[in-house]
Design a protein around this motif. Structure first.
Motif, PDB file in Angstrom:
ATOM      1  N   TYR A 147       0.830  -1.206   0.000  1.00  0.00           N
ATOM      2  CA  TYR A 147       0.000   0.000   0.000  1.00  0.00           C
ATOM      3  C   TYR A 147       0.865   1.256   0.000  1.00  0.00           C
ATOM      4  CZ  TYR A 147      -4.486  -2.375   0.777  1.00  0.00           C
ATOM      5  OH  TYR A 147      -5.623  -3.136   0.632  1.00  0.00           O
ATOM      6  N   ASP A 148       1.966   1.256   0.761  1.00  0.00           N
ATOM      7  CA  ASP A 148       2.858   2.416   0.739  1.00  0.00           C
ATOM      8  C   ASP A 148       3.395   2.662  -0.664  1.00  0.00           C
ATOM      9  OD1 ASP A 148       2.876   3.602   3.256  1.00  0.00           O
ATOM     10  OD2 ASP A 148       4.280   2.138   4.088  1.00  0.00           O
ATOM     11  N   LEU A 149       3.744   1.589  -1.365  1.00  0.00           N
ATOM     12  CA  LEU A 149       4.283   1.744  -2.725  1.00  0.00           C
ATOM     13  C   LEU A 149       3.245   2.291  -3.699  1.00  0.00           C
ATOM     14  CD1 LEU A 149       6.402  -1.526  -2.963  1.00  0.00           C
ATOM     15  CD2 LEU A 149       7.276   0.819  -2.900  1.00  0.00           C
ATOM     16  N   ALA A 177       6.551   3.898  11.078  1.00  0.00           N
ATOM     17  CA  ALA A 177       7.125   5.235  11.244  1.00  0.00           C
ATOM     18  C   ALA A 177       7.426   5.868   9.888  1.00  0.00           C
ATOM     19  CB  ALA A 177       8.401   5.151  12.084  1.00  0.00           C
ATOM     20  N   LEU A 178       8.006   5.096   8.980  1.00  0.00           N
ATOM     21  CA  LEU A 178       8.303   5.622   7.648  1.00  0.00           C
ATOM     22  C   LEU A 178       7.025   6.004   6.918  1.00  0.00           C
ATOM     23  CD1 LEU A 178      11.117   3.104   6.642  1.00  0.00           C
ATOM     24  CD2 LEU A 178      11.413   5.545   7.097  1.00  0.00           C
ATOM     25  N   SER A 179       5.979   5.172   7.053  1.00  0.00           N
ATOM     26  CA  SER A 179       4.708   5.467   6.395  1.00  0.00           C
ATOM     27  C   SER A 179       4.085   6.746   6.947  1.00  0.00           C
ATOM     28  CB  SER A 179       3.748   4.283   6.573  1.00  0.00           C
ATOM     29  OG  SER A 179       2.533   4.517   5.898  1.00  0.00           O
ATOM     30  N   LEU A 180       4.155   6.920   8.267  1.00  0.00           N
ATOM     31  CA  LEU A 180       3.642   8.154   8.863  1.00  0.00           C
ATOM     32  C   LEU A 180       4.396   9.367   8.322  1.00  0.00           C
ATOM     33  CD1 LEU A 180       3.233   6.923  12.553  1.00  0.00           C
ATOM     34  CD2 LEU A 180       1.377   7.614  11.018  1.00  0.00           C
ATOM     35  N   ALA A 181       5.699   9.225   8.158  1.00  0.00           N
ATOM     36  CA  ALA A 181       6.484  10.328   7.606  1.00  0.00           C
ATOM     37  C   ALA A 181       6.103  10.607   6.157  1.00  0.00           C
ATOM     38  CB  ALA A 181       7.977  10.008   7.706  1.00  0.00           C
ATOM     39  N   MET A 182       5.818   9.547   5.389  1.00  0.00           N
ATOM     40  CA  MET A 182       5.385   9.730   3.998  1.00  0.00           C
ATOM     41  C   MET A 182       4.098  10.544   3.927  1.00  0.00           C
ATOM     42  SD  MET A 182       6.003   5.873   2.603  1.00  0.00           S
ATOM     43  CE  MET A 182       7.492   5.003   3.128  1.00  0.00           C
ATOM     44  N   SER A 183       3.240  10.375   4.920  1.00  0.00           N
ATOM     45  CA  SER A 183       1.977  11.113   4.932  1.00  0.00           C
ATOM     46  C   SER A 183       2.107  12.465   5.642  1.00  0.00           C
ATOM     47  CB  SER A 183       0.884  10.276   5.602  1.00  0.00           C
ATOM     48  OG  SER A 183       1.228   9.944   6.937  1.00  0.00           O
ATOM     49  N   GLY A 184       3.320  12.822   6.060  1.00  0.00           N
ATOM     50  CA  GLY A 184       3.562  14.141   6.639  1.00  0.00           C
ATOM     51  C   GLY A 184       3.484  14.224   8.141  1.00  0.00           C
ATOM     52  N   MET A 214      12.119  13.066   4.864  1.00  0.00           N
ATOM     53  CA  MET A 214      10.828  13.086   4.174  1.00  0.00           C
ATOM     54  C   MET A 214       9.924  14.202   4.671  1.00  0.00           C
ATOM     55  SD  MET A 214       9.729   9.119   3.484  1.00  0.00           S
ATOM     56  CE  MET A 214      10.089   8.474   5.125  1.00  0.00           C
ATOM     57  N   THR A 215      10.101  14.611   5.923  1.00  0.00           N
ATOM     58  CA  THR A 215       9.250  15.670   6.482  1.00  0.00           C
ATOM     59  C   THR A 215       9.901  17.048   6.409  1.00  0.00           C
ATOM     60  OG1 THR A 215      10.082  15.097   8.695  1.00  0.00           O
ATOM     61  CG2 THR A 215       8.000  14.111   8.007  1.00  0.00           C
ATOM     62  N   LEU A 247       9.303  14.476  -3.180  1.00  0.00           N
ATOM     63  CA  LEU A 247       8.646  13.342  -3.825  1.00  0.00           C
ATOM     64  C   LEU A 247       7.227  13.145  -3.308  1.00  0.00           C
ATOM     65  CD1 LEU A 247      11.561  10.729  -3.678  1.00  0.00           C
ATOM     66  CD2 LEU A 247      11.027  12.358  -5.508  1.00  0.00           C
ATOM     67  N   LYS A 248       6.420  12.470  -4.121  1.00  0.00           N
ATOM     68  CA  LYS A 248       5.090  12.063  -3.688  1.00  0.00           C
ATOM     69  C   LYS A 248       5.222  10.871  -2.734  1.00  0.00           C
ATOM     70  CE  LYS A 248       3.031  13.449  -8.114  1.00  0.00           C
ATOM     71  NZ  LYS A 248       2.322  12.968  -9.326  1.00  0.00           N
ATOM     72  N   ALA A 249       4.113  10.542  -2.067  1.00  0.00           N
ATOM     73  CA  ALA A 249       4.169   9.483  -1.048  1.00  0.00           C
ATOM     74  C   ALA A 249       4.660   8.157  -1.633  1.00  0.00           C
ATOM     75  CB  ALA A 249       2.792   9.297  -0.404  1.00  0.00           C
ATOM     76  N   ALA A 250       4.128   7.754  -2.791  1.00  0.00           N
ATOM     77  CA  ALA A 250       4.535   6.476  -3.389  1.00  0.00           C
ATOM     78  C   ALA A 250       6.002   6.522  -3.792  1.00  0.00           C
ATOM     79  CB  ALA A 250       3.654   6.150  -4.591  1.00  0.00           C
ATOM     80  N   GLU A 251       6.459   7.689  -4.289  1.00  0.00           N
ATOM     81  CA  GLU A 251       7.855   7.827  -4.692  1.00  0.00           C
ATOM     82  C   GLU A 251       8.772   7.788  -3.472  1.00  0.00           C
ATOM     83  OE1 GLU A 251       6.911  10.610  -8.628  1.00  0.00           O
ATOM     84  OE2 GLU A 251       7.532  11.526  -6.745  1.00  0.00           O
TER      85      GLU A 251
END
Length: 474
Positions: A147-149, A177-184, A214-215, A247-251
Protein backbone atom coordinates in the motif's frame (compact mmCIF):
# COMPACT_ATOMS: atom_id res chain seq x y z
CA UNK A 1 26.95 -14.94 5.72
CA UNK A 2 27.88 -12.20 3.23
CA UNK A 3 25.68 -11.31 0.29
CA UNK A 4 28.03 -12.83 -2.31
CA UNK A 5 27.76 -16.07 -0.37
CA UNK A 6 23.99 -15.87 -0.67
CA UNK A 7 24.26 -15.34 -4.43
CA UNK A 8 26.65 -18.26 -4.79
CA UNK A 9 24.35 -20.46 -2.77
CA UNK A 10 21.36 -19.64 -4.96
CA UNK A 11 23.41 -20.19 -8.09
CA UNK A 12 24.15 -23.70 -6.85
CA UNK A 13 20.40 -24.37 -6.85
CA UNK A 14 20.56 -25.09 -10.57
CA UNK A 15 23.10 -27.80 -10.09
CA UNK A 16 21.15 -29.31 -7.18
CA UNK A 17 17.96 -29.49 -9.19
CA UNK A 18 19.43 -31.45 -12.12
CA UNK A 19 21.83 -33.74 -10.28
CA UNK A 20 20.47 -37.32 -10.22
CA UNK A 21 18.91 -38.12 -6.83
CA UNK A 22 21.41 -40.86 -6.06
CA UNK A 23 24.37 -38.53 -6.63
CA UNK A 24 22.73 -35.79 -4.57
CA UNK A 25 22.22 -38.21 -1.73
CA UNK A 26 25.87 -39.32 -1.92
CA UNK A 27 27.07 -35.70 -1.79
CA UNK A 28 24.75 -34.95 1.11
CA UNK A 29 25.86 -38.06 2.94
CA UNK A 30 29.52 -37.09 2.48
CA UNK A 31 28.90 -33.73 4.15
CA UNK A 32 26.46 -34.89 6.81
CA UNK A 33 26.64 -38.59 7.67
CA UNK A 34 23.44 -38.48 9.74
CA UNK A 35 20.35 -36.59 8.56
CA UNK A 36 17.27 -37.50 10.50
CA UNK A 37 14.83 -34.99 9.00
CA UNK A 38 16.21 -32.29 6.66
CA UNK A 39 12.82 -30.52 6.59
CA UNK A 40 12.84 -30.22 10.38
CA UNK A 41 16.43 -28.96 10.24
CA UNK A 42 15.46 -26.37 7.63
CA UNK A 43 12.54 -25.13 9.70
CA UNK A 44 14.79 -25.00 12.76
CA UNK A 45 17.32 -22.91 10.84
CA UNK A 46 14.60 -20.44 9.84
CA UNK A 47 13.44 -20.25 13.44
CA UNK A 48 17.02 -19.47 14.51
CA UNK A 49 17.20 -16.65 11.99
CA UNK A 50 19.56 -18.43 9.59
CA UNK A 51 17.71 -18.45 6.24
CA UNK A 52 20.88 -19.28 4.30
CA UNK A 53 21.24 -22.61 6.10
CA UNK A 54 17.49 -23.21 5.74
CA UNK A 55 17.71 -22.63 2.00
CA UNK A 56 20.59 -25.09 1.76
CA UNK A 57 18.51 -27.73 3.58
CA UNK A 58 15.48 -27.15 1.38
CA UNK A 59 17.61 -27.43 -1.76
CA UNK A 60 18.86 -30.82 -0.61
CA UNK A 61 15.27 -32.00 -0.24
CA UNK A 62 14.41 -30.64 -3.70
CA UNK A 63 17.41 -32.43 -5.18
CA UNK A 64 15.75 -35.70 -4.19
CA UNK A 65 12.15 -34.64 -4.84
CA UNK A 66 11.70 -31.51 -7.04
CA UNK A 67 7.94 -31.66 -6.44
CA UNK A 68 8.01 -31.51 -2.64
CA UNK A 69 5.44 -28.77 -1.90
CA UNK A 70 6.65 -28.01 1.63
CA UNK A 71 10.26 -27.77 0.47
CA UNK A 72 9.33 -25.46 -2.42
CA UNK A 73 7.35 -23.18 -0.10
CA UNK A 74 10.12 -23.23 2.49
CA UNK A 75 12.78 -22.49 -0.11
CA UNK A 76 10.70 -19.56 -1.35
CA UNK A 77 10.48 -18.11 2.14
CA UNK A 78 14.19 -18.66 2.76
CA UNK A 79 15.10 -17.04 -0.57
CA UNK A 80 12.98 -14.03 0.39
CA UNK A 81 14.77 -13.81 3.72
CA UNK A 82 18.20 -13.70 2.04
CA UNK A 83 16.98 -11.04 -0.39
CA UNK A 84 16.61 -12.98 -3.64
CA UNK A 85 13.06 -12.26 -4.79
CA UNK A 86 13.61 -13.81 -8.23
CA UNK A 87 14.57 -17.16 -6.72
CA UNK A 88 11.63 -16.91 -4.31
CA UNK A 89 9.21 -16.33 -7.19
CA UNK A 90 10.62 -19.36 -9.00
CA UNK A 91 10.06 -21.59 -5.96
CA UNK A 92 6.59 -20.22 -5.19
CA UNK A 93 5.39 -20.48 -8.79
CA UNK A 94 6.44 -24.12 -8.89
CA UNK A 95 4.61 -24.67 -5.61
CA UNK A 96 1.51 -22.91 -6.99
CA UNK A 97 1.40 -25.28 -9.95
CA UNK A 98 1.28 -28.20 -7.52
CA UNK A 99 -1.23 -26.60 -5.15
CA UNK A 100 -3.01 -23.67 -6.85
CA UNK A 101 -5.29 -23.03 -3.85
CA UNK A 102 -2.61 -22.91 -1.18
CA UNK A 103 -3.01 -19.57 0.59
CA UNK A 104 0.52 -19.64 2.03
CA UNK A 105 1.98 -19.94 -1.46
CA UNK A 106 -0.13 -16.98 -2.64
CA UNK A 107 1.09 -14.96 0.34
CA UNK A 108 4.72 -15.85 -0.42
CA UNK A 109 4.30 -14.79 -4.04
CA UNK A 110 2.78 -11.52 -2.85
CA UNK A 111 5.74 -10.82 -0.58
CA UNK A 112 8.16 -11.59 -3.42
CA UNK A 113 6.33 -9.21 -5.76
CA UNK A 114 6.51 -6.48 -3.12
CA UNK A 115 10.29 -6.85 -3.24
CA UNK A 116 10.04 -6.59 -7.04
CA UNK A 117 8.08 -3.34 -6.54
CA UNK A 118 4.88 -4.72 -8.04
CA UNK A 119 2.35 -3.63 -5.39
CA UNK A 120 -0.82 -4.01 -7.43
CA UNK A 121 -0.14 -7.64 -8.30
CA UNK A 122 1.05 -8.29 -4.76
CA UNK A 123 -2.18 -6.92 -3.27
CA UNK A 124 -4.21 -9.22 -5.52
CA UNK A 125 -2.21 -12.18 -4.24
CA UNK A 126 -2.60 -11.11 -0.61
CA UNK A 127 -6.37 -10.90 -1.16
CA UNK A 128 -6.29 -14.39 -2.69
CA UNK A 129 -4.29 -15.65 0.29
CA UNK A 130 -6.72 -14.30 2.89
CA UNK A 131 -9.67 -15.61 0.85
CA UNK A 132 -8.02 -19.04 1.07
CA UNK A 133 -7.76 -18.88 4.84
CA UNK A 134 -4.47 -17.11 5.62
CA UNK A 135 -5.02 -14.82 8.64
CA UNK A 136 -4.80 -11.14 7.57
CA UNK A 137 -2.23 -10.48 10.30
CA UNK A 138 0.16 -12.92 8.60
CA UNK A 139 0.33 -10.80 5.42
CA UNK A 140 -0.03 -7.40 7.12
CA UNK A 141 3.69 -6.53 7.10
CA UNK A 142 4.20 -6.82 3.34
CA UNK A 143 0.64 -5.79 2.43
CA UNK A 144 1.33 -2.55 4.30
CA UNK A 145 4.46 -1.99 2.24
CA UNK A 146 2.50 -2.70 -0.96
CA UNK A 147 0.00 0.00 0.00
CA UNK A 148 2.86 2.42 0.74
CA UNK A 149 4.28 1.74 -2.72
CA UNK A 150 0.91 2.78 -4.15
CA UNK A 151 0.83 5.93 -2.03
CA UNK A 152 -2.07 4.63 0.09
CA UNK A 153 -0.45 5.43 3.40
CA UNK A 154 -3.61 5.21 5.54
CA UNK A 155 -4.24 1.65 4.39
CA UNK A 156 -0.57 0.84 4.91
CA UNK A 157 -0.63 2.17 8.47
CA UNK A 158 -3.78 0.16 9.20
CA UNK A 159 -1.93 -3.01 8.14
CA UNK A 160 1.11 -2.27 10.29
CA UNK A 161 -1.10 -1.48 13.28
CA UNK A 162 -3.01 -4.72 12.74
CA UNK A 163 0.24 -6.63 13.12
CA UNK A 164 1.47 -4.55 16.05
CA UNK A 165 -1.78 -5.08 17.94
CA UNK A 166 -1.21 -8.83 17.60
CA UNK A 167 2.45 -8.88 18.64
CA UNK A 168 5.57 -6.67 18.91
CA UNK A 169 7.46 -6.42 15.63
CA UNK A 170 10.44 -4.12 15.14
CA UNK A 171 10.22 -4.18 11.33
CA UNK A 172 6.53 -3.30 11.38
CA UNK A 173 7.30 -0.46 13.82
CA UNK A 174 9.97 0.95 11.51
CA UNK A 175 7.74 0.66 8.46
CA UNK A 176 4.87 2.32 10.30
CA UNK A 177 7.12 5.23 11.24
CA UNK A 178 8.30 5.62 7.65
CA UNK A 179 4.71 5.47 6.40
CA UNK A 180 3.64 8.15 8.86
CA UNK A 181 6.48 10.33 7.61
CA UNK A 182 5.39 9.73 4.00
CA UNK A 183 1.98 11.11 4.93
CA UNK A 184 3.56 14.14 6.64
CA UNK A 185 3.16 13.09 10.29
CA UNK A 186 6.65 13.82 11.61
CA UNK A 187 5.63 13.85 15.28
CA UNK A 188 3.80 10.54 15.03
CA UNK A 189 6.66 8.95 13.10
CA UNK A 190 9.30 9.95 15.66
CA UNK A 191 7.05 8.88 18.54
CA UNK A 192 6.59 5.47 16.89
CA UNK A 193 10.35 5.02 16.54
CA UNK A 194 11.16 6.23 20.04
CA UNK A 195 10.90 2.82 21.84
CA UNK A 196 13.32 1.30 19.32
CA UNK A 197 15.63 4.30 19.55
CA UNK A 198 15.73 3.86 23.33
CA UNK A 199 16.88 0.27 22.74
CA UNK A 200 19.68 1.57 20.45
CA UNK A 201 18.19 -0.18 17.43
CA UNK A 202 20.60 0.94 14.68
CA UNK A 203 18.04 0.25 11.94
CA UNK A 204 15.59 2.52 13.76
CA UNK A 205 18.19 5.31 13.92
CA UNK A 206 18.70 5.00 10.17
CA UNK A 207 14.93 5.07 9.67
CA UNK A 208 14.89 8.25 11.76
CA UNK A 209 17.16 9.91 9.23
CA UNK A 210 14.67 9.12 6.48
CA UNK A 211 11.75 10.33 8.61
CA UNK A 212 13.45 13.69 9.11
CA UNK A 213 14.32 13.95 5.42
CA UNK A 214 10.83 13.09 4.17
CA UNK A 215 9.25 15.67 6.48
CA UNK A 216 11.53 18.48 5.31
CA UNK A 217 14.21 18.51 8.03
CA UNK A 218 17.13 17.90 5.68
CA UNK A 219 19.72 19.27 8.09
CA UNK A 220 18.45 17.03 10.88
CA UNK A 221 18.40 14.05 8.52
CA UNK A 222 22.02 14.63 7.49
CA UNK A 223 23.07 14.99 11.13
CA UNK A 224 21.29 11.73 11.97
CA UNK A 225 22.96 9.98 9.03
CA UNK A 226 26.43 11.09 10.08
CA UNK A 227 25.70 9.95 13.62
CA UNK A 228 25.01 6.32 12.66
CA UNK A 229 26.84 5.76 9.35
CA UNK A 230 30.50 5.82 8.34
CA UNK A 231 31.38 9.19 6.86
CA UNK A 232 31.74 7.97 3.26
CA UNK A 233 28.27 6.39 3.43
CA UNK A 234 26.72 9.52 4.93
CA UNK A 235 28.43 11.62 2.21
CA UNK A 236 26.89 9.39 -0.47
CA UNK A 237 23.49 9.62 1.19
CA UNK A 238 23.31 13.42 1.43
CA UNK A 239 22.00 14.14 -2.11
CA UNK A 240 19.25 11.54 -1.68
CA UNK A 241 18.13 12.98 1.64
CA UNK A 242 17.79 16.44 0.13
CA UNK A 243 15.53 15.08 -2.64
CA UNK A 244 13.13 13.11 -0.47
CA UNK A 245 10.87 16.03 0.60
CA UNK A 246 10.01 16.81 -3.05
CA UNK A 247 8.65 13.34 -3.83
CA UNK A 248 5.09 12.06 -3.69
CA UNK A 249 4.17 9.48 -1.05
CA UNK A 250 4.54 6.48 -3.39
CA UNK A 251 7.86 7.83 -4.69
CA UNK A 252 9.11 8.29 -1.13
CA UNK A 253 8.25 4.65 -0.40
CA UNK A 254 10.20 3.44 -3.43
CA UNK A 255 13.11 5.67 -2.45
CA UNK A 256 13.45 4.78 1.24
CA UNK A 257 12.65 1.09 0.86
CA UNK A 258 14.39 0.35 -2.44
CA UNK A 259 16.56 3.36 -3.32
CA UNK A 260 14.55 4.04 -6.49
CA UNK A 261 13.70 7.54 -7.65
CA UNK A 262 11.08 8.55 -10.25
CA UNK A 263 13.47 8.38 -13.19
CA UNK A 264 13.91 4.68 -12.32
CA UNK A 265 17.65 4.89 -11.82
CA UNK A 266 18.77 2.85 -8.85
CA UNK A 267 21.60 4.34 -6.72
CA UNK A 268 22.95 1.15 -5.23
CA UNK A 269 24.42 2.74 -2.11
CA UNK A 270 21.05 4.27 -1.37
CA UNK A 271 19.41 0.89 -1.78
CA UNK A 272 21.98 -0.69 0.51
CA UNK A 273 21.77 1.77 3.37
CA UNK A 274 18.02 2.30 3.17
CA UNK A 275 15.34 0.08 4.70
CA UNK A 276 14.83 -2.95 2.48
CA UNK A 277 11.61 -4.98 2.18
CA UNK A 278 13.04 -7.84 4.21
CA UNK A 279 11.18 -10.50 6.07
CA UNK A 280 10.46 -10.25 9.77
CA UNK A 281 13.69 -9.90 11.69
CA UNK A 282 15.77 -8.58 8.77
CA UNK A 283 17.48 -5.22 9.43
CA UNK A 284 16.11 -2.03 7.93
CA UNK A 285 19.46 -1.29 6.30
CA UNK A 286 22.07 -3.68 5.01
CA UNK A 287 25.81 -3.12 4.82
CA UNK A 288 26.66 -0.61 2.06
CA UNK A 289 28.88 -1.13 -0.95
CA UNK A 290 32.02 1.01 -1.18
CA UNK A 291 31.03 2.79 -4.38
CA UNK A 292 27.70 3.65 -5.98
CA UNK A 293 26.59 2.21 -9.29
CA UNK A 294 23.43 2.74 -11.29
CA UNK A 295 20.98 0.58 -13.16
CA UNK A 296 18.33 1.93 -15.51
CA UNK A 297 16.60 -1.41 -16.06
CA UNK A 298 12.98 -1.13 -14.94
CA UNK A 299 11.36 -3.99 -13.06
CA UNK A 300 9.37 -6.33 -15.28
CA UNK A 301 5.66 -6.23 -14.52
CA UNK A 302 4.14 -9.56 -13.54
CA UNK A 303 1.66 -11.38 -15.78
CA UNK A 304 -1.18 -13.69 -14.78
CA UNK A 305 -2.81 -16.50 -16.76
CA UNK A 306 -6.58 -16.93 -17.21
CA UNK A 307 -6.87 -18.72 -13.86
CA UNK A 308 -5.12 -15.92 -11.99
CA UNK A 309 -1.80 -17.70 -11.43
CA UNK A 310 1.48 -15.88 -11.86
CA UNK A 311 3.19 -16.59 -15.20
CA UNK A 312 6.96 -16.96 -15.06
CA UNK A 313 9.15 -15.18 -17.59
CA UNK A 314 10.76 -17.45 -20.24
CA UNK A 315 14.17 -16.97 -18.62
CA UNK A 316 12.84 -18.36 -15.34
CA UNK A 317 12.46 -21.85 -16.69
CA UNK A 318 14.30 -24.84 -15.22
CA UNK A 319 18.01 -24.01 -14.99
CA UNK A 320 20.81 -25.83 -16.78
CA UNK A 321 24.36 -26.50 -15.72
CA UNK A 322 25.86 -24.08 -18.22
CA UNK A 323 25.54 -20.36 -17.58
CA UNK A 324 26.24 -19.59 -21.22
CA UNK A 325 23.62 -22.10 -22.36
CA UNK A 326 21.11 -20.62 -19.94
CA UNK A 327 21.73 -17.11 -21.25
CA UNK A 328 21.43 -18.27 -24.85
CA UNK A 329 18.22 -20.15 -24.15
CA UNK A 330 16.72 -17.18 -22.33
CA UNK A 331 17.68 -14.82 -25.12
CA UNK A 332 16.13 -17.10 -27.72
CA UNK A 333 12.96 -17.58 -25.71
CA UNK A 334 12.52 -13.90 -24.82
CA UNK A 335 9.49 -12.57 -26.75
CA UNK A 336 9.80 -9.53 -28.97
CA UNK A 337 9.07 -6.08 -27.54
CA UNK A 338 5.88 -5.91 -29.60
CA UNK A 339 4.71 -9.25 -28.26
CA UNK A 340 5.61 -8.26 -24.70
CA UNK A 341 3.64 -5.03 -25.11
CA UNK A 342 0.64 -6.91 -26.48
CA UNK A 343 0.76 -9.47 -23.70
CA UNK A 344 1.10 -6.76 -21.08
CA UNK A 345 -1.81 -4.84 -22.60
CA UNK A 346 -3.94 -7.96 -22.50
CA UNK A 347 -2.92 -8.58 -18.89
CA UNK A 348 -3.77 -4.98 -17.98
CA UNK A 349 -7.15 -5.29 -19.72
CA UNK A 350 -7.86 -8.48 -17.79
CA UNK A 351 -6.86 -6.77 -14.58
CA UNK A 352 -9.09 -3.79 -15.30
CA UNK A 353 -11.95 -6.14 -16.19
CA UNK A 354 -11.44 -7.92 -12.90
CA UNK A 355 -11.46 -4.59 -11.09
CA UNK A 356 -14.74 -3.67 -12.80
CA UNK A 357 -16.28 -7.01 -11.92
CA UNK A 358 -15.11 -6.59 -8.35
CA UNK A 359 -16.71 -3.12 -8.25
CA UNK A 360 -19.94 -4.53 -9.67
CA UNK A 361 -19.94 -7.34 -7.13
CA UNK A 362 -19.33 -4.82 -4.36
CA UNK A 363 -22.17 -2.60 -5.60
CA UNK A 364 -24.51 -5.60 -5.87
CA UNK A 365 -23.54 -6.73 -2.37
CA UNK A 366 -24.11 -3.24 -0.98
CA UNK A 367 -27.50 -3.05 -2.71
CA UNK A 368 -28.48 -6.47 -1.37
CA UNK A 369 -27.35 -5.46 2.11
CA UNK A 370 -29.36 -2.23 1.91
CA UNK A 371 -32.44 -4.11 0.71
CA UNK A 372 -32.01 -6.69 3.45
CA UNK A 373 -31.67 -3.93 6.04
CA UNK A 374 -34.76 -2.14 4.72
CA UNK A 375 -36.74 -5.38 4.76
CA UNK A 376 -35.62 -6.09 8.31
CA UNK A 377 -36.67 -2.59 9.35
CA UNK A 378 -40.08 -3.05 7.70
CA UNK A 379 -40.54 -6.40 9.42
CA UNK A 380 -39.54 -4.90 12.77
CA UNK A 381 -42.00 -2.06 12.21
CA UNK A 382 -44.71 -4.57 11.27
CA UNK A 383 -43.98 -6.65 14.35
CA UNK A 384 -44.17 -3.57 16.51
CA UNK A 385 -47.48 -2.42 15.05
CA UNK A 386 -48.86 -5.98 14.85
CA UNK A 387 -47.63 -7.99 17.84
CA UNK A 388 -48.79 -11.50 18.59
CA UNK A 389 -52.49 -11.36 19.50
CA UNK A 390 -55.37 -13.68 20.38
CA UNK A 391 -58.71 -13.75 18.51
CA UNK A 392 -61.84 -15.78 17.97
CA UNK A 393 -62.90 -16.61 14.43
CA UNK A 394 -66.67 -16.58 13.91
CA UNK A 395 -66.81 -16.84 10.10
CA UNK A 396 -64.83 -16.55 6.85
CA UNK A 397 -65.32 -15.39 3.30
CA UNK A 398 -63.51 -15.53 -0.01
CA UNK A 399 -64.59 -12.01 -1.00
CA UNK A 400 -63.20 -9.56 1.52
CA UNK A 401 -65.64 -6.65 0.81
CA UNK A 402 -68.58 -8.92 1.77
CA UNK A 403 -67.26 -9.56 5.29
CA UNK A 404 -69.27 -6.61 6.62
CA UNK A 405 -72.43 -8.34 5.45
CA UNK A 406 -71.32 -11.53 7.15
CA UNK A 407 -70.69 -9.54 10.33
CA UNK A 408 -74.20 -8.06 10.19
CA UNK A 409 -75.60 -11.57 9.71
CA UNK A 410 -73.71 -12.99 12.70
CA UNK A 411 -74.54 -10.00 14.88
CA UNK A 412 -78.23 -10.32 14.02
CA UNK A 413 -78.17 -14.02 14.97
CA UNK A 414 -76.01 -13.66 18.10
CA UNK A 415 -76.49 -10.08 19.15
CA UNK A 416 -75.99 -10.71 22.85
CA UNK A 417 -72.70 -12.61 22.37
CA UNK A 418 -71.30 -10.07 19.91
CA UNK A 419 -72.46 -6.96 21.70
CA UNK A 420 -69.54 -4.56 22.16
CA UNK A 421 -67.28 -6.63 19.89
CA UNK A 422 -65.43 -5.22 16.90
CA UNK A 423 -64.97 -7.22 13.64
CA UNK A 424 -61.47 -7.76 12.23
CA UNK A 425 -60.07 -9.72 9.31
CA UNK A 426 -56.81 -11.32 8.19
CA UNK A 427 -56.14 -13.44 5.08
CA UNK A 428 -55.78 -17.19 5.39
CA UNK A 429 -54.93 -19.23 2.29
CA UNK A 430 -57.67 -18.51 -0.30
CA UNK A 431 -60.11 -16.96 2.14
CA UNK A 432 -60.36 -14.25 4.79
CA UNK A 433 -61.02 -14.83 8.46
CA UNK A 434 -63.71 -12.84 10.27
CA UNK A 435 -62.39 -12.28 13.79
CA UNK A 436 -63.44 -10.64 17.04
CA UNK A 437 -61.05 -9.50 19.71
CA UNK A 438 -58.25 -9.13 20.47
CA UNK A 439 -58.45 -11.00 23.77
CA UNK A 440 -55.93 -10.45 26.57
CA UNK A 441 -54.70 -14.06 26.45
CA UNK A 442 -55.08 -17.37 24.71
CA UNK A 443 -57.02 -18.68 27.69
CA UNK A 444 -59.45 -15.77 27.51
CA UNK A 445 -60.07 -16.47 23.83
CA UNK A 446 -60.70 -20.13 24.58
CA UNK A 447 -63.14 -19.25 27.39
CA UNK A 448 -65.11 -17.07 24.98
CA UNK A 449 -65.22 -19.93 22.43
CA UNK A 450 -66.58 -22.28 25.08
CA UNK A 451 -69.35 -19.85 26.02
CA UNK A 452 -70.13 -19.06 22.36
CA UNK A 453 -70.47 -22.71 21.40
CA UNK A 454 -72.81 -23.30 24.36
CA UNK A 455 -74.94 -20.44 23.01
CA UNK A 456 -74.93 -21.86 19.46
CA UNK A 457 -72.22 -19.69 17.84
CA UNK A 458 -69.69 -21.84 15.95
CA UNK A 459 -66.23 -20.41 16.58
CA UNK A 460 -62.63 -21.28 17.44
CA UNK A 461 -59.56 -19.46 18.79
CA UNK A 462 -56.92 -17.97 16.45
CA UNK A 463 -53.47 -16.61 17.34
CA UNK A 464 -51.87 -14.17 14.90
CA UNK A 465 -48.06 -14.04 14.92
CA UNK A 466 -45.98 -10.86 15.33
CA UNK A 467 -46.01 -8.91 12.10
CA UNK A 468 -49.19 -10.53 10.76
CA UNK A 469 -51.44 -7.74 9.61
CA UNK A 470 -54.99 -7.68 10.96
CA UNK A 471 -57.42 -5.08 9.57
CA UNK A 472 -60.66 -3.75 10.95
CA UNK A 473 -63.82 -4.53 9.00
CA UNK A 474 -65.69 -1.31 8.30
Amino acid sequence: MKRNSFVSLLALASAFLIVPPAVAQMDSAAEEPVITDPMAQARDAMARGDPAEALSRYLRVLARDPGDLDALSGAGSAALAVGDADAAINFFVRAEKISPRDGRVKAGLGSALVQKEQPRAALRLFDNATDLGVPPVDVALDRGLAYDLRGETRKAQAEYNLLLRARPDAEATRRLALSLAMSGDKVGALATLDPLLQKRDIAAWRARAFVLAMTGDTAGAESAAYAVLPRYQADALRPFLSRLPTLKAAEKAAAVHFGHFPEDKVPMEMAQVSPVPASKGMPVAAAPQPSPSYSSTPATRPRFDSSGRLVMKPDAAAPTTSTAATAATAAAAEPSPARQAAEQKAADERSLAEDRRAAQRKAAAEKAAAEKKAKAQEEAKARKSNPERYWVQIASGAYKPDLDKEWDKQKKAHGKLLAGKTPWTTPFKATNRLLIGPFPSKGAAQDYVNDARAAGLSSFPVTTSAGQKVERVD
